[in-house]
Design an enzyme around this catalytic site. Structure first.
Site, PDB file in Angstrom:
ATOM      1  N   HIS A  28       3.010  -5.047   1.771  1.00  0.00           N
ATOM      2  CA  HIS A  28       3.265  -5.479   0.396  1.00  0.00           C
ATOM      3  C   HIS A  28       4.119  -6.746   0.336  1.00  0.00           C
ATOM      4  CE1 HIS A  28       3.637  -5.130  -3.879  1.00  0.00           C
ATOM      5  NE2 HIS A  28       3.201  -3.884  -3.922  1.00  0.00           N
ATOM      6  N   HIS A  56       2.079   3.993  -4.191  1.00  0.00           N
ATOM      7  CA  HIS A  56       2.504   3.581  -2.848  1.00  0.00           C
ATOM      8  C   HIS A  56       3.120   4.719  -2.022  1.00  0.00           C
ATOM      9  CE1 HIS A  56       1.290  -0.314  -4.006  1.00  0.00           C
ATOM     10  NE2 HIS A  56       2.397  -0.739  -4.566  1.00  0.00           N
ATOM     11  N   GLU A  94      -2.788  -7.443  -1.154  1.00  0.00           N
ATOM     12  CA  GLU A  94      -2.645  -6.210  -0.373  1.00  0.00           C
ATOM     13  C   GLU A  94      -4.031  -5.741   0.039  1.00  0.00           C
ATOM     14  OE1 GLU A  94      -0.163  -3.661  -3.107  1.00  0.00           O
ATOM     15  OE2 GLU A  94      -0.096  -5.610  -4.082  1.00  0.00           O
TER      16      GLU A  94
HETATM   17  C1  BGC Z   1       0.818  -2.533  -7.849  1.00  0.00           C
HETATM   18  C2  BGC Z   1       1.639  -2.948  -9.034  1.00  0.00           C
HETATM   19  C3  BGC Z   1       3.073  -2.660  -8.741  1.00  0.00           C
HETATM   20  C4  BGC Z   1       3.461  -3.428  -7.498  1.00  0.00           C
HETATM   21  C5  BGC Z   1       4.889  -3.204  -7.092  1.00  0.00           C
HETATM   22  C6  BGC Z   1       1.265  -3.339  -6.687  1.00  0.00           C
HETATM   23  O1  BGC Z   1       0.526  -2.975  -5.553  1.00  0.00           O
HETATM   24  O2  BGC Z   1      -0.555  -2.657  -8.085  1.00  0.00           O
HETATM   25  O3  BGC Z   1       1.219  -2.293 -10.205  1.00  0.00           O
HETATM   26  O4  BGC Z   1       3.893  -3.004  -9.791  1.00  0.00           O
HETATM   27  O5  BGC Z   1       2.618  -3.074  -6.445  1.00  0.00           O
HETATM   28  O6  BGC Z   1       5.173  -1.886  -7.027  1.00  0.00           O
END
Ligand code: BGC
Length: 375
Positions: free
Chosen positions: A201, A132, A338
């Protein structure tokens, strides 16, 4: 799962039945202070109100702090996880609750990629990978906000080299609330070749945030293939048909039905934490997913022009976070959808490209459309 435009019609019908003509009225937008970051930067929060719908978005992380949506009886509930105050988001190292994600949604393997023969190195914040956007992604910066019709426009200028990514990037995100749908429109320009993968998210629970797990929510995903991962959740590069796997949501299934299946991919994800390859043509707004929650009868339809969607079932939530209204967030108490380009695309030439060049404009739209089902 339900008629193409049934949720929208159901909402309007319900609004009329409940005598809520405001549903069709313009969205009211109010601005207020939401505190300061530890370095003293002021943070604002925008409240978007349309009839019984209300979305609150703050300038820290461009975070969707709350989203109130009516159920079949007209009772509203907040359907996204988060914290009551700014301090909560900062102090608790939030798992990206409601946040804007950039520059690169999901993982980049080994924190590195090559563009035009030059290797770029990013901070590793998820084992050996970058997740991210790195240690200080767009979820942890203060955006500048201004009210617009039906919503708020957020702007952030990410300097050249920010978290290792090339190019000075100007990003504009518009959140608008209209006809029971939250629309997120992303635009960006760069002054050097770069890669970009923006998303939001939000963690949803259509029974209301903190009201149990999401295992009985019914889900449909409009994708016939997914991108299998290795044990560190990096795509192998394969586009695998979902047919005869626990990943087949082409027709509606309870999220919990196969979440503990004896399946390597489910084991790697500790449940669902995968990218689906959407069936619609890239660049055109199409359906990504539909969700139905049986107790409230709320529905959520996700539309996007992105080629993929990450379906994540809150597998890393473990009851250690106490969120809004004192609710404890346990494993699988929410799901994320997402909308995105595929994880680690810069290292997979066979995936749709995430490159952005000077003179081009990145533009993308995702809609979260709420309704109620009549069944
Ligand atoms: C990821 C997860 C992660 C979550 C929170 C998601 O987009 O694929 O692996 O734990 O975000 O960070």
């Amino acid at each position: 799962m339900f008629g193409k435009d049934l949720p929208g019609k159901a909402v309007i019908l319900l609004g009329l039945l409940l005598g809520a003509p405001a549903l069709q009225a313009a969205t009211h937008v109010a601005t207020a202070s939401f505190g300061k970051t530890p370095d003293g930067t002021a943070v604002d929060i925008y409240t978007l109100t349309e009839g019984r719908f209300e979305a609150r978005i703050m300038t820290y992380g461009g975070i969707l702090v709350s989203l109130r949506v009516p159920d079949r009886q007209g009772k509203t509930d907040d359907v996204v996880l988060g914290y009551d105050s700014l301090d909560g988001y900062i102090a608790n190292n939030s798992p990206y609750f409601g946040a804007l994600i950039g520059r690169y949604g999901n993982r980049i393997a080994h924190g590195t990629f090559t563009l035009e023969g030059k290797t770029h190195t990013l901070p590793k914040n998820d084992g050996d990978n970058t997740l991210h956007g790195g240690t200080r992604g767009f979820d942890k910066v203060v955006w500048s906000g201004q009210p617009i019709k039906d919503g708020v426009e957020l702007t952030y200028v990410s300097p050249d080299g920010d978290q290792g990514f090339p190019g000075r990037l100007t990003v504009v995100v518009r959140y608008t609330l209209s006809r029971g749908a939250l629309r997120i429109e992303y635009s960006a320009t760069t002054d050097k070749n770069t890669v970009l993968n923006l998303t939001n998210h939000s963690y949803f629970n259509l029974a209301g945030q903190g009201n149990g797990d999401i295992l009985s929510h019914q889900l449909q995903i409009f994708g016939s293939r997914f991108t299998p991962v290795d044990s560190t959740l990096i795509p192998t590069g394969e586009l695998r048909p979902v047919e005869n796997t626990p990943f087949n949501f082409r027709t509606s299934h309870a999220i919990g039905e196969r979440i503990n299946a004896d399946d390597e991919q489910i084991r790697y994800g500790r449940g669902y934490d995968h990218n689906w390859v959407l069936d619609h043509a890239e660049g055109q707004l199409g359906q990504a997913a539909e969700v139905y929650e049986p107790s409230s009868k709320r529905t959520l339809r996700v539309l996007t022009d992105q080629p993929g969607v990450q379906f994540y079932t809150g597998n890393f939530l473990d009851g250690t976070i106490t969120g809004k209204g004192g609710k404890v967030y346990r494993k699988r108490s929410a799901f994320c959808l997402e909308t995105q380009h595929f994880p680690d695309s810069p290292n997979h030439p066979n995936f749709p490209s995430t490159e952005l060049k000077p003179g081009e404009k990145y533009h993308s739209v995702t809609l979260f459309e709420f309704g109620t089902a009549t069944r």
